[in-house]
Motif scaffolding. Structure first.
Motif, PDB file in Angstrom:
ATOM      1  N   ASP A  37       1.597 -22.552  25.521  1.00 50.13           N
ATOM      2  CA  ASP A  37       2.274 -22.508  26.815  1.00 50.13           C
ATOM      3  C   ASP A  37       1.696 -23.528  27.808  1.00 50.13           C
ATOM      4  O   ASP A  37       2.128 -23.593  28.959  1.00 50.13           O
ATOM      5  CB  ASP A  37       2.220 -21.078  27.380  1.00 50.13           C
ATOM      6  CG  ASP A  37       3.448 -20.712  28.200  1.00 50.13           C
ATOM      7  OD1 ASP A  37       4.478 -21.401  28.058  1.00 50.13           O
ATOM      8  OD2 ASP A  37       3.368 -19.763  28.994  1.00 50.13           O
ATOM      9  N   ASP A  44      -0.211 -17.173  27.431  1.00 54.87           N
ATOM     10  CA  ASP A  44       0.755 -16.354  28.168  1.00 54.87           C
ATOM     11  C   ASP A  44       1.000 -15.038  27.439  1.00 54.87           C
ATOM     12  O   ASP A  44       1.798 -14.969  26.508  1.00 54.87           O
ATOM     13  CB  ASP A  44       2.071 -17.122  28.330  1.00 54.87           C
ATOM     14  CG  ASP A  44       3.105 -16.328  29.113  1.00 54.87           C
ATOM     15  OD1 ASP A  44       2.728 -15.309  29.740  1.00 54.87           O
ATOM     16  OD2 ASP A  44       4.295 -16.732  29.101  1.00 54.87           O
ATOM     17  N   THR A  46       7.167 -25.240  29.082  1.00 49.67           N
ATOM     18  CA  THR A  46       7.666 -24.266  28.107  1.00 49.67           C
ATOM     19  C   THR A  46       8.108 -23.054  28.931  1.00 49.67           C
ATOM     20  O   THR A  46       7.412 -22.055  29.006  1.00 49.67           O
ATOM     21  CB  THR A  46       6.532 -23.872  27.137  1.00 49.67           C
ATOM     22  OG1 THR A  46       5.329 -23.643  27.909  1.00 49.67           O
ATOM     23  CG2 THR A  46       6.254 -24.966  26.124  1.00 49.67           C
ATOM     24  N   GLU A  80       5.957 -16.385  34.812  1.00 51.32           N
ATOM     25  CA  GLU A  80       4.817 -16.914  35.556  1.00 51.32           C
ATOM     26  C   GLU A  80       4.885 -18.422  35.739  1.00 51.32           C
ATOM     27  O   GLU A  80       4.355 -18.952  36.719  1.00 51.32           O
ATOM     28  CB  GLU A  80       3.506 -16.523  34.860  1.00 51.32           C
ATOM     29  CG  GLU A  80       3.057 -17.446  33.695  1.00 51.32           C
ATOM     30  CD  GLU A  80       4.003 -17.456  32.506  1.00 51.32           C
ATOM     31  OE1 GLU A  80       4.818 -16.516  32.388  1.00 51.32           O
ATOM     32  OE2 GLU A  80       3.951 -18.394  31.691  1.00 51.32           O
TER      33      GLU A  80
HETATM   34 ZN    ZN Z   1       4.879 -18.882  29.975  1.00 48.69          ZN
END
Ligand code: ZN
Ligand code: BES
Ligand code: MN
Length: 505
Positions: free
Chosen positions: A290, A272, A376, A351
């Motif tokens: 992530d 990420d 997460t 996201e």
């Molecule tokens: Zn993330």
């Protein structure tokens, strides 16, 4: 690590080292430790009385036995205060013990807690084996073999004199081993660097696991994501040259193929960067974790399959890499998620909720008895709770209670945070049904973890809980028995406990 349970007198065990637990403030050892003390002509009593070993939690001392016992060494491990003793103490003691015995290849141990500690023998053995396997874990795949420092311990033997307890100890030890190995599997997966684990590779790992454990695994590629309308996964995936995937892994125990399943959803962002809403450079490498939610739900299915827990369970893993490529999602873009709701993307770094929303909608087709997602998801959750607990949210009081109970029993803590209706205001958009983040001009936006959970709630129609594991997934020093920085495998022990409870109800 090989695990054995043996009915024997500890003073007759021939082994490299024998581990004994000592409570804080003890002046004269009793039980198994007392027998060893007599064989050593009172050497343990002397040590305790001189204060050379105090029995503090996690304290260890390795002593030679000078041929007075068939065991060549005694490893004392502190159990702390007797009043505060619990399964957690056992895990902690064994994690310390395997690291103190790191140059040895075998260790025998009494089952701390199964006698004076007052734990049921099965629980004591389970905690003991979990602590040993988790505490021994190291991620050394990418280090030169001569620089590796994992404990060499290959064999752990649990020794019990009372024949009546042996069967329960064997059952507990077997559960502890399967669960802890699944945690280590999840740690290995989450510790992989981003370059080694793009979405396709994450999916391949799930398929390999399915093959090993006799589970069914389906991987949706872009064409299928398109056909299913999983617009969040596709939109986030577009910024990377490495295409998105969704993994559907099913554990269907024999005779349970038709029952309403539990569905576990795990955030699988293999890296990420934040996308066009790029993150700051410092510490960005931690964003390889992530996909820890994905690792946890896949690891959970591994444990369920190994233990043949009779509960049909499906893992859904939306997998993407969030990068700012030429085709990337941009702030201001409006996208349509799997249930037709439109979202104004105000921050491409929010996201996780976009891909999870798609997976949560996808879960509806199974008429699930319950859905738990692990993600997460927000830095705000780490601000609220630190690394001591995962944030817990949900829409069903019974399910929330069950998850809290499983957290208590497993030692993987959760802390409930509210999902007030008023939080929906935070996500109101002028141009779409929702926006994906609260703009923080200067000051931190309010209730960041709850805003994320509130977003997800818009996509669920079944009993559901969300666990924000942003803090607990990596670099935790205590309680998760993760001796290195890196992935903790948080969630596997908690979810297995919960599903074991479901299998009994
Ligand atoms: Zn993330
Ligand atoms: N993966 C991060 C959350 C995260 C932060 C995990 C720190 C572990 C440690 C997530 O995708 C993210 O970037 N969240 C944003 C949300 C915000 C833009 C609404 C955040 O927390 O800043
Ligand atoms: Mn992000």
């Amino acid at each position: 690590m090989e695990i054995q349970v043996l009915r024997e007198d500890v003073t007759r065990i021939e082994v490299e080292a024998l581990c004994l637990g000592i409570f804080q403030g003890l002046r004269e050892p009793g039980g198994a430790a007392g027998a060893v003390d007599r064989a050593l002509d009172g050497a343990l009593t002397k040590l305790l009385q001189k204060g050379e070993f105090r029995g503090r939690k996690g304290e260890t001392l390795l002593l030679p036995t000078w041929g007075k016992l068939p065991a060549r060494r005694v490893l004392l491990v502190g159990l702390g205060e007797r009043e505060r003793f619990s399964a957690e103490t056992v895990r902690e003691a064994m994690a310390a013990a395997v690291n103190a015995a790191d140059r040895l290849s075998e260790l025998s141990t009494v089952v701390h807690g199964a006698g004076v500690g007052g734990l049921p023998p099965e629980e004591a053995a389970r905690a003991l084996v979990e602590g040993a396997i988790l505490g021994r874990y190291r991620f050394e795949k990418y280090r030169r073999s001569d620089e590796r420092d994992a404990p060499r311990l290959e064999r752990l033997q649990l020794v019990e004199f009372d024949a009546a307890k042996v069967e329960a100890l064997r059952a507990g030890a077997a559960r502890g081993k399967a669960v802890a190995e699944a945690v280590c599997w999840a740690r290995d997966l989450a510790n992989e660097p981003g370059n080694a684990l793009p979405p396709e590779e994450l999916a391949a790992r799930a398929q390999a696991l399915a093959h090993e454990c006799g589970m069914r695994c389906e991987v949706l590629t872009e064409r299928e994501l398109e056909a299913e309308g999983l617009g969040g996964i596709l939109a986030v995936g577009r910024g990377s040259a490495r295409p998105p995937r969704m993994v559907v892994l099913e554990y269907a125990p024999e005779g349970r193929e038709g029952e309403r399943p539990v569905v576990l959803v795990g955030k699988g962002v293999t890296f990420d960067s934040g996308g066009i809403s790029l993150k700051a450079r410092e510490g960005m490498e931690a964003m390889k974790y992530d996909m820890a939610g994905a690792a946890a739900v896949l690891g959970t299915l591994k444990a369920l399959a190994d233990l043949e827990i009779p509960v049909r369970t499906i893992a859904l893993v939306p997998a993407v890499e969030n990068l700012p490529g030429g085709n990337a999602l941009k702030p201001g873009d409006v996208i349509t998620l799997a249930n037709g709701k439109t979202v104004e993307v105000t921050n491409t770094d929010a996201e996780g909720r976009l891909i999870l929303a798609d997976a949560l909608v996808y879960a509806r087709r199974y008429s699930p008895r319950a859905v738990v997602d692990l993600a997460t998801l927000t830095g705000a959750c780490v601000v609220a709770l630190g690394k001591e607990a995962a944030g817990l949210f949900g829409n069903d009081p019974d399910l929330l209670d069950a998850i809290k109970r499983a957290a208590e029993e497993s030692g993987e803590r959760v802390w409930e945070l509210p999902l007030y209706d008023e939080y929906k205001e935070l996500l109101r958009s002028e141009v779409a049904d929702l926006k994906n983040s609260v703009l923080g001009r200067g000051a931190l936006p309010p209730a960041g973890a709850a805003a994320g959970a509130t977003f997800l709630r818009e996509f669920v129609e079944y009993p559901w809980t969300h666990l924000d594991i942003a803090g607990t997934a990596s670099d935790v020093e205590t309680r998760l028995y993760c001796p290195q920085k890196g992935a903790t495998g948080y969630g596997v022990r908690l979810l297995v406990r919960w599903i074991e409870q479901l299998s009994r109800s």
